[in-house]
Write a protein that holds these residues in place. Structure first.
Motif, PDB file in Angstrom:
ATOM      1  N   PRO A  18       0.819  -1.210   0.000  1.00  0.00           N
ATOM      2  CA  PRO A  18       0.000   0.000   0.000  1.00  0.00           C
ATOM      3  C   PRO A  18       0.854   1.263   0.000  1.00  0.00           C
ATOM      4  O   PRO A  18       1.902   1.323   0.654  1.00  0.00           O
ATOM      5  CB  PRO A  18      -0.809  -0.112   1.291  1.00  0.00           C
ATOM      6  N   LEU A  19       0.405   2.272  -0.766  1.00  0.00           N
ATOM      7  CA  LEU A  19       1.084   3.564  -0.834  1.00  0.00           C
ATOM      8  C   LEU A  19       0.260   4.662  -0.173  1.00  0.00           C
ATOM      9  O   LEU A  19       0.807   5.570   0.445  1.00  0.00           O
ATOM     10  CB  LEU A  19       1.358   3.945  -2.290  1.00  0.00           C
ATOM     11  N   ALA A  20      -1.073   4.593  -0.320  1.00  0.00           N
ATOM     12  CA  ALA A  20      -1.979   5.597   0.242  1.00  0.00           C
ATOM     13  C   ALA A  20      -3.370   4.978   0.385  1.00  0.00           C
ATOM     14  O   ALA A  20      -3.739   4.085  -0.381  1.00  0.00           O
ATOM     15  CB  ALA A  20      -2.044   6.813  -0.671  1.00  0.00           C
ATOM     16  N   VAL A  21      -4.114   5.478   1.374  1.00  0.00           N
ATOM     17  CA  VAL A  21      -5.467   4.968   1.626  1.00  0.00           C
ATOM     18  C   VAL A  21      -6.386   6.146   1.927  1.00  0.00           C
ATOM     19  O   VAL A  21      -5.985   7.080   2.631  1.00  0.00           O
ATOM     20  CB  VAL A  21      -5.489   4.005   2.840  1.00  0.00           C
ATOM     21  N   ARG A  22      -7.619   6.080   1.404  1.00  0.00           N
ATOM     22  CA  ARG A  22      -8.625   7.076   1.744  1.00  0.00           C
ATOM     23  C   ARG A  22     -10.010   6.497   1.536  1.00  0.00           C
ATOM     24  O   ARG A  22     -10.184   5.541   0.764  1.00  0.00           O
ATOM     25  CB  ARG A  22      -8.442   8.346   0.932  1.00  0.00           C
ATOM     26  N   LEU A  23     -10.985   7.069   2.218  1.00  0.00           N
ATOM     27  CA  LEU A  23     -12.376   6.661   2.021  1.00  0.00           C
ATOM     28  C   LEU A  23     -12.923   7.351   0.783  1.00  0.00           C
ATOM     29  O   LEU A  23     -12.560   8.492   0.475  1.00  0.00           O
ATOM     30  CB  LEU A  23     -13.233   7.058   3.229  1.00  0.00           C
ATOM     31  N   CYS A  24     -13.799   6.648   0.063  1.00  0.00           N
ATOM     32  CA  CYS A  24     -14.440   7.224  -1.113  1.00  0.00           C
ATOM     33  C   CYS A  24     -15.771   6.524  -1.332  1.00  0.00           C
ATOM     34  O   CYS A  24     -16.084   5.520  -0.701  1.00  0.00           O
ATOM     35  CB  CYS A  24     -13.549   7.086  -2.340  1.00  0.00           C
ATOM     36  N   VAL A  25     -16.561   7.065  -2.235  1.00  0.00           N
ATOM     37  CA  VAL A  25     -17.822   6.455  -2.643  1.00  0.00           C
ATOM     38  C   VAL A  25     -17.700   6.106  -4.114  1.00  0.00           C
ATOM     39  O   VAL A  25     -17.278   6.940  -4.921  1.00  0.00           O
ATOM     40  CB  VAL A  25     -19.006   7.422  -2.407  1.00  0.00           C
ATOM     41  N   ILE A  26     -18.026   4.848  -4.466  1.00  0.00           N
ATOM     42  CA  ILE A  26     -17.953   4.428  -5.865  1.00  0.00           C
ATOM     43  C   ILE A  26     -19.330   3.979  -6.337  1.00  0.00           C
ATOM     44  O   ILE A  26     -20.155   3.533  -5.533  1.00  0.00           O
ATOM     45  CB  ILE A  26     -16.920   3.299  -6.093  1.00  0.00           C
ATOM     46  N   PRO A  27     -19.604   4.104  -7.632  1.00  0.00           N
ATOM     47  CA  PRO A  27     -20.870   3.605  -8.164  1.00  0.00           C
ATOM     48  C   PRO A  27     -20.881   2.083  -8.210  1.00  0.00           C
ATOM     49  O   PRO A  27     -19.885   1.459  -8.558  1.00  0.00           O
ATOM     50  CB  PRO A  27     -20.922   4.202  -9.577  1.00  0.00           C
ATOM     51  N   VAL A  28     -22.010   1.505  -7.810  1.00  0.00           N
ATOM     52  CA  VAL A  28     -22.189   0.050  -7.845  1.00  0.00           C
ATOM     53  C   VAL A  28     -23.605  -0.198  -8.370  1.00  0.00           C
ATOM     54  O   VAL A  28     -24.574   0.070  -7.674  1.00  0.00           O
ATOM     55  CB  VAL A  28     -22.026  -0.580  -6.450  1.00  0.00           C
ATOM     56  N   GLY A  29     -23.678  -0.687  -9.615  1.00  0.00           N
ATOM     57  CA  GLY A  29     -25.001  -0.890 -10.214  1.00  0.00           C
ATOM     58  C   GLY A  29     -25.737   0.431 -10.275  1.00  0.00           C
ATOM     59  O   GLY A  29     -25.233   1.410 -10.809  1.00  0.00           O
ATOM     60  N   THR A  30     -26.922   0.474  -9.652  1.00  0.00           N
ATOM     61  CA  THR A  30     -27.687   1.722  -9.626  1.00  0.00           C
ATOM     62  C   THR A  30     -27.504   2.469  -8.314  1.00  0.00           C
ATOM     63  O   THR A  30     -28.151   3.476  -8.084  1.00  0.00           O
ATOM     64  CB  THR A  30     -29.192   1.438  -9.833  1.00  0.00           C
ATOM     65  N   GLY A  31     -26.611   1.972  -7.456  1.00  0.00           N
ATOM     66  CA  GLY A  31     -26.371   2.606  -6.164  1.00  0.00           C
ATOM     67  C   GLY A  31     -24.923   3.003  -5.981  1.00  0.00           C
ATOM     68  O   GLY A  31     -24.191   3.221  -6.944  1.00  0.00           O
ATOM     69  N   GLU A  32     -24.524   3.094  -4.727  1.00  0.00           N
ATOM     70  CA  GLU A  32     -23.167   3.478  -4.378  1.00  0.00           C
ATOM     71  C   GLU A  32     -22.670   2.624  -3.228  1.00  0.00           C
ATOM     72  O   GLU A  32     -23.461   2.029  -2.502  1.00  0.00           O
ATOM     73  CB  GLU A  32     -23.127   4.950  -3.945  1.00  0.00           C
ATOM     74  N   ALA A  33     -21.341   2.562  -3.059  1.00  0.00           N
ATOM     75  CA  ALA A  33     -20.735   1.833  -1.943  1.00  0.00           C
ATOM     76  C   ALA A  33     -19.621   2.678  -1.345  1.00  0.00           C
ATOM     77  O   ALA A  33     -18.817   3.260  -2.078  1.00  0.00           O
ATOM     78  CB  ALA A  33     -20.180   0.493  -2.412  1.00  0.00           C
ATOM     79  N   LEU A  34     -19.600   2.745  -0.015  1.00  0.00           N
ATOM     80  CA  LEU A  34     -18.503   3.395   0.694  1.00  0.00           C
ATOM     81  C   LEU A  34     -17.334   2.423   0.698  1.00  0.00           C
ATOM     82  O   LEU A  34     -17.471   1.275   1.127  1.00  0.00           O
ATOM     83  CB  LEU A  34     -18.927   3.727   2.126  1.00  0.00           C
ATOM     84  N   CYS A  35     -16.192   2.881   0.195  1.00  0.00           N
ATOM     85  CA  CYS A  35     -15.021   2.003   0.054  1.00  0.00           C
ATOM     86  C   CYS A  35     -13.759   2.698   0.531  1.00  0.00           C
ATOM     87  O   CYS A  35     -13.689   3.917   0.604  1.00  0.00           O
ATOM     88  CB  CYS A  35     -14.816   1.622  -1.414  1.00  0.00           C
ATOM     89  N   TYR A  36     -12.777   1.877   0.829  1.00  0.00           N
ATOM     90  CA  TYR A  36     -11.419   2.377   0.992  1.00  0.00           C
ATOM     91  C   TYR A  36     -10.752   2.258  -0.364  1.00  0.00           C
ATOM     92  O   TYR A  36     -10.733   1.185  -0.961  1.00  0.00           O
ATOM     93  CB  TYR A  36     -10.641   1.541   2.018  1.00  0.00           C
ATOM     94  N   GLU A  37     -10.225   3.370  -0.845  1.00  0.00           N
ATOM     95  CA  GLU A  37      -9.420   3.354  -2.063  1.00  0.00           C
ATOM     96  C   GLU A  37      -7.972   3.197  -1.617  1.00  0.00           C
ATOM     97  O   GLU A  37      -7.443   4.031  -0.888  1.00  0.00           O
ATOM     98  CB  GLU A  37      -9.582   4.658  -2.835  1.00  0.00           C
ATOM     99  N   ILE A  38      -7.360   2.116  -2.031  1.00  0.00           N
ATOM    100  CA  ILE A  38      -5.977   1.853  -1.651  1.00  0.00           C
ATOM    101  C   ILE A  38      -5.107   1.901  -2.898  1.00  0.00           C
ATOM    102  O   ILE A  38      -5.268   1.084  -3.804  1.00  0.00           O
ATOM    103  CB  ILE A  38      -5.831   0.481  -0.960  1.00  0.00           C
ATOM    104  N   ARG A  39      -4.227   2.892  -2.950  1.00  0.00           N
ATOM    105  CA  ARG A  39      -3.252   2.965  -4.037  1.00  0.00           C
ATOM    106  C   ARG A  39      -2.111   2.060  -3.612  1.00  0.00           C
ATOM    107  O   ARG A  39      -1.572   2.188  -2.508  1.00  0.00           O
ATOM    108  CB  ARG A  39      -2.768   4.393  -4.241  1.00  0.00           C
ATOM    109  N   ALA A  40      -1.758   1.112  -4.468  1.00  0.00           N
ATOM    110  CA  ALA A  40      -0.756   0.103  -4.109  1.00  0.00           C
ATOM    111  C   ALA A  40       0.131  -0.195  -5.316  1.00  0.00           C
ATOM    112  O   ALA A  40      -0.221   0.103  -6.453  1.00  0.00           O
ATOM    113  CB  ALA A  40      -1.449  -1.172  -3.638  1.00  0.00           C
TER     114      ALA A  40
END
Length: 93
Positions: A18-40
């Protein structure tokens, strides 16, 4: 989130650092998901891994390709992901 940042990082494949981590919201189907974006990195390439902050499931794994012309984010199928999270268009498009 149900998952901590450290727990999300632990879900990365052993070959990724891992190089960096942050919370984000991504599109999933017709909704959204709270995710950790991990740059690695695997030492040669850079990836963005999206780990669901509630379930711990990997939602997306994308490769980041950069050169003098710009940055391209490609999905796991090897195609540029124009509808995925944090996607930039190709310089030659």
């Amino acid at each position: 989130p149900a998952l901590t940042e450290d727990e999300a990082i632990a879900r990365l494949g052993a070959q990724l650092t891992p190089l960096a981590v942050r919370l984000c919201v991504i599109p999933v189907g017709t909704g959204e998901a709270l995710c950790y974006e991990i740059r690695a990195t695997d030492g040669a390439d850079t990836f963005l891994s999206y780990i669901d902050a509630q379930t711990g499931a990997e939602r997306e794994l994308m490769q980041v390709v950069s050169d003098d012309s710009g940055t391209l984010v490609m999905g796991g199928d090897g195609h540029d992901s124009s509808s995925g999270p944090r996607t930039r268009g190709r310089a030659d498009a």
